[in-house]
Design an enzyme around this catalytic site. Structure first.
Site, PDB file in Angstrom:
ATOM      1  N   GLU A   1     -63.148  62.208 -30.201  1.00  0.00           N
ATOM      2  CA  GLU A   1     -62.309  63.057 -31.077  1.00  0.00           C
ATOM      3  C   GLU A   1     -60.828  62.782 -30.853  1.00  0.00           C
ATOM      4  O   GLU A   1     -60.426  62.571 -29.712  1.00  0.00           O
ATOM      5  CB  GLU A   1     -62.608  64.539 -30.792  1.00  0.00           C
TER       6      GLU A   1
ATOM      7  N   ARG B   1     -71.030  69.006 -27.776  1.00  0.00           N
ATOM      8  CA  ARG B   1     -69.999  68.020 -27.470  1.00  0.00           C
ATOM      9  C   ARG B   1     -70.493  66.686 -28.006  1.00  0.00           C
ATOM     10  O   ARG B   1     -71.702  66.403 -27.964  1.00  0.00           O
ATOM     11  CB  ARG B   1     -69.776  67.895 -25.951  1.00  0.00           C
TER      12      ARG B   1
ATOM     13  N   HIS C   1     -64.466  69.755 -35.397  1.00  0.00           N
ATOM     14  CA  HIS C   1     -64.545  70.639 -34.218  1.00  0.00           C
ATOM     15  C   HIS C   1     -63.954  72.030 -34.517  1.00  0.00           C
ATOM     16  O   HIS C   1     -62.983  72.445 -33.887  1.00  0.00           O
ATOM     17  CB  HIS C   1     -63.829  69.988 -33.015  1.00  0.00           C
TER      18      HIS C   1
END
Ligand code: NAP
Ligand code: 8YV
Length: 320
Positions: free
Chosen positions: A261, A232, A279
């Site tokens: 993000e 993350r 991602h």
């Protein structure tokens, strides 16, 4: 019998919708501009939430839905869901562990190889005719016989380690607990970074791991060191990372995840010594299908038998 009301947060595939439509009346959270009205209208009837690792359960929804029984999340990381709060309210949270281990590990290895072998620059060299004009592409670094560090030797971390062994890597790691294996354990992320050439970060996100990779860890990894973050964005102090890469304190990075993000800092996009992906750790047709099936099966099984396949640790006691 009327269909049960399911609140869908984030996107789902058509295969998931097909699996669920017969049993659930699906309400798409993001289709409604007035969320307040939506919740007030349906708060008594919504019994389940389908979400993902990015959106989790936003807007105090857990408190707003008195008859909520289950939150099924499409992804293994559930740092965007307050699972302890859910458990205290008797709400089961499920995720999708294991089925994505290989894909995420492949993505991590892809980033490692791309950074070391300069895949992006080499592609440009061939594509833009530099090869014809300037000759051979400069030599890059070999991934063989490297000291490989894994921060978070869990399901995916172990899978990365197995793949790295195929490149004759020496495996080092740090986790909350020391494991019974042949790998070298280090007592802190900094000690781990001091002892490796490339560091893979694959812990969960959330408060407990926030900025585990800070300025001191990046410095310990060093000017020829490489950071691969596939966990993350919150686990790495992004400002410190940018500074370390700009000043040469850290050599290289491969990043699949970011602190805000889908925002990717301009400083990172301007750098040649990083490879960036949006991602996509688990994002293949096959793996997303397996994740989607498990997400739906947890929901369907819960309402048919009261049992789920993959409750998160905080909710295991609700499912014995
Ligand atoms: P897992 O099996 O639970 O493994 C997590 C590992 O992290 C464990 O080894 C754990 O230590 C370690 N850890 C947890 N908290 C820590 C801390 N404070 N300090 C040091 N180590 C800590 O989880 P997983 O299935 O491998 O997934 C890991 C994470 O990958 C997910 O939570 C998600 O955030 C991320 N992920 C990203 C993508 C992507 O698309 N980029 C895809 C899937 C998953 P112990 O072994 O001691 O418990
Ligand atoms: C997903 C992930 O992209 O499983 C995870 O934790 O990060 C990814 O597989 C994420 O859940 C969003 O759908």
């Amino acid at each position: 019998m009327p269909k049960r009301k399911l609140l869908q947060i984030g996107d789902i595939t058509s295969r998931m919708a097909n699996k669920l439509e017969a049993e659930f009346d699906i309400i798409e959270y993001f289709k409604f501009a007035n969320k307040e009205k939506l919740i007030t209208e349906h708060e008594q009837e919504i019994v389940c939430v389908l979400t993902d690792g990015h959106w989790g359960v936003p807007d105090n929804l857990m408190e707003r839905l008195p008859n909520l029984k289950i939150v099924s999340s499409y992804g293994v990381g559930y740092d965007a869901i307050d699972a302890s709060l859910a458990a205290s309210k008797g709400v089961t949270v499920t995720n999708t562990p294991e089925v994505l281990n290989n894909e995420v590990a492949d993505t991590a290895i892809m980033l490692w190889l791309s950074v070391y072998r300069q895949l992006i620059q080499a592609d440009k060299w061939a594509r833009q005719g530099t090869w014809k004009k300037e000759g051979s592409f400069p030599l890059s670094r070999s991934v063989q016989n490297q000291k490989v560090g894994i921060l978070g030797l869990g399901r995916i971390g172990e899978t990365i380690a197995k793949r790295a062994k195929a490149f004759d890597a020496e495996i080092h790691y740090h986790s909350r607990t020391e494991k019974n294996n042949d790998y070298s354990y280090h007592a802190s992320p900094k000690k781990l970074a001091e002892n490796v050439d490339v560091l893979f970060v694959i812990t969960p996100g959330g408060n407990a791991t926030k900025h585990l990779i800070d300025e001191s860890v990046l410095k310990a990894l060093g000017k020829s060191g490489t950071l691969i973050n596939i966990s993350r964005g919150s686990v790495v102090d992004e400002k410190a990372l940018i500074k370390a890469l700009q000043t040469g304190t850290l050599g290289f990075a491969g990043l699949d995840v970011f602190e805000a993000e889908p925002f990717v800092p301009d400083e990172l996009t301007a750098m040649e010594n990083v490879v960036l992906t949006p991602h996509i750790g688990s994002a293949t047709i096959q793996t997303r299908q397996a994740m989607g099936d498990l997400t739906c099966d947890n929901l369907l099984s819960f309402f048919r038998s009261g049992r789920v396949f993959t409750a998160v640790p905080e909710c295991l006691e609700l499912n014995v």
